[in-house]
Design a protein around this motif. Structure first.
Motif, PDB file in Angstrom:
ATOM      1  N   LYS A  85       0.829  -1.207   0.000  1.00 26.08           N
ATOM      2  CA  LYS A  85       0.000   0.000   0.000  1.00 26.08           C
ATOM      3  C   LYS A  85       0.859   1.250   0.000  1.00 26.08           C
ATOM      4  N   LYS A 119     -16.600  -1.575   3.957  1.00 27.03           N
ATOM      5  CA  LYS A 119     -16.473  -2.083   2.598  1.00 27.03           C
ATOM      6  C   LYS A 119     -17.421  -1.256   1.740  1.00 27.03           C
ATOM      7  N   TRP A 121     -18.822  -0.136  -2.222  1.00 22.64           N
ATOM      8  CA  TRP A 121     -18.939  -0.446  -3.644  1.00 22.64           C
ATOM      9  C   TRP A 121     -19.183   0.859  -4.401  1.00 22.64           C
ATOM     10  N   TYR A 133     -16.554  -1.017  -8.529  1.00 21.46           N
ATOM     11  CA  TYR A 133     -15.283  -1.220  -7.836  1.00 21.46           C
ATOM     12  C   TYR A 133     -15.559  -1.440  -6.346  1.00 21.46           C
ATOM     13  N   GLU A 134     -14.848  -2.397  -5.763  1.00 22.96           N
ATOM     14  CA  GLU A 134     -15.030  -2.732  -4.348  1.00 22.96           C
ATOM     15  C   GLU A 134     -13.749  -2.444  -3.589  1.00 22.96           C
ATOM     16  N   MET A 135     -13.861  -1.819  -2.429  1.00 23.67           N
ATOM     17  CA  MET A 135     -12.664  -1.508  -1.665  1.00 23.67           C
ATOM     18  C   MET A 135     -12.983  -1.393  -0.182  1.00 23.67           C
ATOM     19  N   CYS A 137     -12.175   0.905   3.063  1.00 19.64           N
ATOM     20  CA  CYS A 137     -11.667   2.243   3.364  1.00 19.64           C
ATOM     21  C   CYS A 137     -12.449   2.827   4.534  1.00 19.64           C
ATOM     22  N   MET A 149     -12.258   8.506  -7.976  1.00 21.78           N
ATOM     23  CA  MET A 149     -11.347   7.398  -7.741  1.00 21.78           C
ATOM     24  C   MET A 149     -10.087   7.597  -8.572  1.00 21.78           C
ATOM     25  N   PHE A 151      -6.316   5.939  -9.783  1.00 21.79           N
ATOM     26  CA  PHE A 151      -5.577   4.693  -9.863  1.00 21.79           C
ATOM     27  C   PHE A 151      -4.443   4.814 -10.874  1.00 21.79           C
ATOM     28  N   THR A 160      -4.942  -0.740 -10.791  1.00 21.94           N
ATOM     29  CA  THR A 160      -4.882  -0.964  -9.352  1.00 21.94           C
ATOM     30  C   THR A 160      -5.432   0.257  -8.633  1.00 21.94           C
ATOM     31  N   LEU A 161      -6.500   0.049  -7.906  1.00 29.29           N
ATOM     32  CA  LEU A 161      -7.084   1.149  -7.145  1.00 29.29           C
ATOM     33  C   LEU A 161      -6.095   1.589  -6.072  1.00 29.29           C
ATOM     34  N   TYR A 163      -6.343   5.083  -4.188  1.00 31.25           N
ATOM     35  CA  TYR A 163      -7.092   5.770  -3.147  1.00 31.25           C
ATOM     36  C   TYR A 163      -8.148   6.652  -3.794  1.00 31.25           C
TER      37      TYR A 163
END
Length: 317
Positions: A85, A119, A121, A133-135, A137, A149, A151, A160-161, A163
């Motif tokens: 990260k 989590k 979406w 997109y799922e993350m 944060c 977003m 990337f 790649t996501l 932040y």
């Protein structure tokens, strides 16, 4: 004790070599074979502690070895996540990145080992980047809130996501997407002239035409738009004119020359279908979101864009 120190030194040496000299290779333009080799190396770097643990505790029972593997692998994976990260965040600050508008469509509380987060979406709202997109944060706001977003765009192993970027003074210039390099912001138009190869593979280039409207063919608020494309083929596109108080004789219509991203014809919004913009187009021109440019202007400033158009012509003859 000496044996433990030796194993720890080997562990940190492997981790150092992988993350300093290997991990960043994924952001180069790799061939298919190179990507496969990288994937193998990546898995070896992820699971090599298992071999070290078995060698270190080989005189213990298998139950003890299994418990040690589970414990040390958990610690190892936590270290990997933290390091990656940090590296990815630094790469985004240093290398080209893309920013797209998204909207929060779902949220769910997420707790892992006493660490509370969410989590989330996110649904892309652009024409090209419209996936979900799922993350994991922190709090981003309510469902339905708009966020941006960001990337990396150079990694050949996929987007790649990194932040989320809160709305800022550039939000009105982003439209579907925009670019960053370091801390500098670039619109679709500006970055196309700066790095046409990267933009082509991530967003493509939209070639624009003047299409004649045949008002005699109106049926159910649909007209036929006819024009000759850059390949030299005669094209006819159906278009709904609902919402037009008056029907113009000519419409601006465009298509992406990167067929992997988009193969549809798009008619420009009424607010940019103006006589001034139509006058910029000879046999064809370019559109970058709401910026309409003549082919002479763009191809003089960046001949590489013309090369992509020529390749498109060759593929579609």
């Amino acid at each position: 004790m000496k044996k433990l120190i030796k194993f720890l030194l080997i562990y940190f040496l492997i981790m150092f070599v992988y993350y300093v000299f290997v991990y960043d290779i994924r952001c180069n333009d790799l061939s298919v074979i190179s990507i496969r080799i990288y994937n193998i190396v990546e898995r070896c770097a992820t699971f090599f502690p298992i071999v070290m643990i078995i060698l270190y505790f080989r005189k213990e029972s298998w139950f003890v070895i299994l418990c040690d593997i589970l414990f040390f692998m958990f610690v190892h994976l936590v270290i990997c996540v933290i390091v990656e990260k940090k590296i990815d965040s630094n790469l985004t600050e240093e290398r080209p990145s893309m920013v797209i508008p998204t909207v929060i469509i779902k949220k769910q509380d997420f707790t892992s080992h006493h660490f509370k987060s969410q989590k989330v979406w996110l649904k892309g709202t652009g024409s090209i980047y419209n996936n979900t997109y799922e993350m994991i944060c922190g709090s981003l706001g309510r469902v339905g809130s708009a966020v941006y977003m960001r990337f990396s765009v150079e990694c050949s192993l996929g987007d790649t996501l990194i932040y989320l970027l809160a709305t800022d003074t550039n939000r009105k210039r982003i439209y579907d997407f925009a670019f960053y390099e370091g801390e500098d912001f670039y619109t679709y138009h500006d970055y196309s002239l700066r790095k046409p190869d990267l933009v082509y593979y991530k967003a493509g280039f939209n070639v624009l035409y003047n299409a004649v409207c045949d008002t005699s063919t109106i049926a159910d608020s649909t007209v036929l738009l006819s024009f000759k494309d850059v390949v030299g083929k005669d094209q006819i596109v159906k278009y709904s004119i609902k919402g037009y108080p008056t029907i113009p004789d000519t419409f601006l219509i465009y298509r992406n020359v990167n067929e992997k991203l988009d193969t549809k014809w798009h008619v420009c919004a009424p607010e940019i279908n103006t006589p001034e913009n139509r006058a910029k187009i000879s046999d064809y021109g370019y559109i970058f979101h709401y910026d309409i440019c003549s082919k002479q202007e763009i191809e003089f400033q960046c001949p590489q864009i013309k090369n992509y158009v020529e390749k498109y012509k060759e593929r579609n003859k």
